[in-house]
Design a protein around this motif. Structure first.
Motif, PDB file in Angstrom:
ATOM      1  N   HIS A   5      -6.602  -6.254  -9.303  1.00  0.00           N
ATOM      2  CA  HIS A   5      -5.547  -5.252  -9.233  1.00  0.00           C
ATOM      3  C   HIS A   5      -4.977  -5.297  -7.843  1.00  0.00           C
ATOM      4  CE1 HIS A   5      -9.539  -3.994  -6.913  1.00  0.00           C
ATOM      5  NE2 HIS A   5      -8.728  -2.935  -6.402  1.00  0.00           N
ATOM      6  N   THR A   6      -5.484  -5.797  -6.788  1.00  0.00           N
ATOM      7  CA  THR A   6      -4.724  -5.571  -5.545  1.00  0.00           C
ATOM      8  C   THR A   6      -3.533  -6.599  -5.614  1.00  0.00           C
ATOM      9  OG1 THR A   6      -5.896  -7.102  -4.552  1.00  0.00           O
ATOM     10  CG2 THR A   6      -6.711  -4.831  -4.261  1.00  0.00           C
ATOM     11  N   HIS A   7      -3.574  -7.404  -6.355  1.00  0.00           N
ATOM     12  CA  HIS A   7      -2.195  -8.412  -6.527  1.00  0.00           C
ATOM     13  C   HIS A   7      -1.338  -8.208  -7.721  1.00  0.00           C
ATOM     14  CE1 HIS A   7      -4.084 -10.751  -3.656  1.00  0.00           C
ATOM     15  NE2 HIS A   7      -5.303 -10.767  -4.219  1.00  0.00           N
ATOM     16  N   SER A   8      -0.056  -8.251  -7.305  1.00  0.00           N
ATOM     17  CA  SER A   8       1.011  -8.310  -8.115  1.00  0.00           C
ATOM     18  C   SER A   8       1.581  -9.759  -8.500  1.00  0.00           C
ATOM     19  CB  SER A   8       1.971  -7.302  -7.624  1.00  0.00           C
ATOM     20  OG  SER A   8       2.546  -7.909  -6.358  1.00  0.00           O
ATOM     21  N   VAL A   9       2.211  -9.850  -9.708  1.00  0.00           N
ATOM     22  CA  VAL A   9       2.697 -11.079 -10.156  1.00  0.00           C
ATOM     23  C   VAL A   9       4.115 -10.886 -10.663  1.00  0.00           C
ATOM     24  CG1 VAL A   9       2.439 -13.049 -11.634  1.00  0.00           C
ATOM     25  CG2 VAL A   9       0.517 -12.175 -10.754  1.00  0.00           C
ATOM     26  N   LEU A  10       4.862 -11.636 -10.398  1.00  0.00           N
ATOM     27  CA  LEU A  10       6.361 -11.471 -10.766  1.00  0.00           C
ATOM     28  C   LEU A  10       6.540 -12.496 -12.020  1.00  0.00           C
ATOM     29  CD1 LEU A  10       9.418 -10.842 -10.609  1.00  0.00           C
ATOM     30  CD2 LEU A  10       9.814 -12.536  -8.702  1.00  0.00           C
ATOM     31  N   VAL A  11       6.723 -12.015 -13.029  1.00  0.00           N
ATOM     32  CA  VAL A  11       7.052 -12.549 -14.210  1.00  0.00           C
ATOM     33  C   VAL A  11       8.665 -12.738 -14.501  1.00  0.00           C
ATOM     34  CG1 VAL A  11       6.732 -12.800 -16.790  1.00  0.00           C
ATOM     35  CG2 VAL A  11       5.064 -11.905 -15.238  1.00  0.00           C
ATOM     36  N   GLY A  30      -5.959  -7.934 -15.309  1.00  0.00           N
ATOM     37  CA  GLY A  30      -6.104  -7.299 -14.164  1.00  0.00           C
ATOM     38  C   GLY A  30      -5.285  -7.198 -13.006  1.00  0.00           C
ATOM     39  N   PHE A  31      -4.180  -7.951 -13.210  1.00  0.00           N
ATOM     40  CA  PHE A  31      -3.099  -8.028 -12.185  1.00  0.00           C
ATOM     41  C   PHE A  31      -2.080  -6.801 -12.358  1.00  0.00           C
ATOM     42  CE2 PHE A  31      -4.289 -12.454 -12.689  1.00  0.00           C
ATOM     43  CZ  PHE A  31      -4.539 -12.953 -11.422  1.00  0.00           C
ATOM     44  N   GLN A  32      -1.146  -6.389 -11.503  1.00  0.00           N
ATOM     45  CA  GLN A  32      -0.185  -5.764 -11.467  1.00  0.00           C
ATOM     46  C   GLN A  32       0.944  -6.714 -11.804  1.00  0.00           C
ATOM     47  OE1 GLN A  32       0.310  -2.677  -8.400  1.00  0.00           O
ATOM     48  NE2 GLN A  32      -1.681  -3.377  -7.726  1.00  0.00           N
ATOM     49  N   THR A  33       2.041  -6.267 -12.537  1.00  0.00           N
ATOM     50  CA  THR A  33       3.159  -7.169 -12.645  1.00  0.00           C
ATOM     51  C   THR A  33       4.526  -6.472 -12.142  1.00  0.00           C
ATOM     52  OG1 THR A  33       3.463  -6.492 -15.067  1.00  0.00           O
ATOM     53  CG2 THR A  33       2.048  -8.269 -14.706  1.00  0.00           C
ATOM     54  N   VAL A  34       5.448  -7.235 -12.147  1.00  0.00           N
ATOM     55  CA  VAL A  34       6.805  -6.828 -11.837  1.00  0.00           C
ATOM     56  C   VAL A  34       7.540  -8.098 -12.382  1.00  0.00           C
ATOM     57  CG1 VAL A  34       8.675  -6.817 -10.053  1.00  0.00           C
ATOM     58  CG2 VAL A  34       6.399  -6.193  -9.444  1.00  0.00           C
ATOM     59  N   GLU A  35       8.730  -7.243 -13.324  1.00  0.00           N
ATOM     60  CA  GLU A  35       9.438  -8.365 -14.157  1.00  0.00           C
ATOM     61  C   GLU A  35      10.912  -8.566 -13.684  1.00  0.00           C
ATOM     62  OE1 GLU A  35       9.603  -7.098 -18.288  1.00  0.00           O
ATOM     63  OE2 GLU A  35       7.222  -6.655 -18.238  1.00  0.00           O
ATOM     64  N   ALA A  36      11.484  -9.652 -13.777  1.00  0.00           N
ATOM     65  CA  ALA A  36      12.735 -10.086 -13.484  1.00  0.00           C
ATOM     66  C   ALA A  36      13.384 -11.057 -14.605  1.00  0.00           C
ATOM     67  CB  ALA A  36      12.924 -11.063 -12.296  1.00  0.00           C
ATOM     68  N   TYR A  48       7.588  -9.354  -2.409  1.00  0.00           N
ATOM     69  CA  TYR A  48       6.754  -8.267  -2.527  1.00  0.00           C
ATOM     70  C   TYR A  48       5.821  -8.669  -3.517  1.00  0.00           C
ATOM     71  CZ  TYR A  48      11.037  -6.311  -0.419  1.00  0.00           C
ATOM     72  OH  TYR A  48      12.139  -6.001   0.406  1.00  0.00           O
ATOM     73  N   VAL A  49       5.631  -9.643  -3.947  1.00  0.00           N
ATOM     74  CA  VAL A  49       4.589  -9.988  -4.619  1.00  0.00           C
ATOM     75  C   VAL A  49       3.518 -11.200  -4.312  1.00  0.00           C
ATOM     76  CG1 VAL A  49       5.975  -9.289  -6.605  1.00  0.00           C
ATOM     77  CG2 VAL A  49       5.882 -11.655  -5.905  1.00  0.00           C
ATOM     78  N   LYS A  75      10.302 -15.871   4.235  1.00  0.00           N
ATOM     79  CA  LYS A  75       9.265 -14.521   3.692  1.00  0.00           C
ATOM     80  C   LYS A  75       8.606 -15.066   2.197  1.00  0.00           C
ATOM     81  CE  LYS A  75      13.190 -12.434   4.393  1.00  0.00           C
ATOM     82  NZ  LYS A  75      14.498 -11.386   4.259  1.00  0.00           N
ATOM     83  N   THR A  76       9.155 -16.018   1.703  1.00  0.00           N
ATOM     84  CA  THR A  76       8.614 -16.572   0.418  1.00  0.00           C
ATOM     85  C   THR A  76       7.971 -17.741   0.346  1.00  0.00           C
ATOM     86  OG1 THR A  76      10.787 -17.116  -0.434  1.00  0.00           O
ATOM     87  CG2 THR A  76       9.949 -14.841  -0.907  1.00  0.00           C
ATOM     88  N   ALA A  77       7.836 -18.593   1.334  1.00  0.00           N
ATOM     89  CA  ALA A  77       7.716 -20.001   1.570  1.00  0.00           C
ATOM     90  C   ALA A  77       6.241 -20.274   0.975  1.00  0.00           C
ATOM     91  CB  ALA A  77       7.908 -20.416   2.973  1.00  0.00           C
ATOM     92  N   THR A  78       5.449 -19.301   1.210  1.00  0.00           N
ATOM     93  CA  THR A  78       3.907 -19.310   0.917  1.00  0.00           C
ATOM     94  C   THR A  78       3.771 -18.794  -0.494  1.00  0.00           C
ATOM     95  OG1 THR A  78       3.143 -17.680   2.276  1.00  0.00           O
ATOM     96  CG2 THR A  78       3.205 -19.870   3.195  1.00  0.00           C
TER      97      THR A  78
END
Length: 129
Positions: A5-11, A30-36, A48-49, A75-78
């Protein structure tokens, strides 16, 4: 798993129905999600994810290029990137995804329980400390 619940996944997927279905399934895990819906939008949101599930076939920037750009930005390399495709399913496609810097390459449709376990593993491997 208890920390999902503390992690967001960009789909990222240009097909709204695929994006919706995968996001809903990940939320049920259980994940939070963000969509693109496109690569450019994914590049804006990725910092941000906790992880990115990235379709290969996108309307603006190819998924392999999106992955390369994410890997090249401090900012996103890892941020873990998991390619998912129903179109690019050959061995050379998997190799191209690996060369672009993806952490995993899955053929759609994916088993969301297995995807959730994979995300757990990749996020914990990339966690600081």
């Amino acid at each position: 798993m208890s920390q999902r619940h503390t992690h967001s996944v960009l789909v990222v997927d240009d097909a709204a129905s695929n994006r919706y279905a995968l996001s809903r399934a990940l939320r049920s895990e259980g994940f939070q999600t963000v969509e693109a819906a496109a690569g450019a939008q994914a590049l804006e949101l990725a910092e941000y994810v906790s992880a990115v599930v990235l379709d290969v076939h996108l309307p603006d920037v190819h998924g392999f290029e999106v992955c390369r750009l994410l890997r090249g930005d401090p900012k996103t390399a890892t941020v873990p990137v998991i390619h998912v495709s129903a179109v690019y399913v050959k061995d050379e496609d998997r190799k191209a995804g690996e060369l672009a810097g993806a952490d995993a390459y899955l053929v759609s449709p994916v088993d969301t329980s297995e995807l959730a376990v994979l995300i757990d593993r990749l996020v914990s491997e990339r966690a600081p400390g």
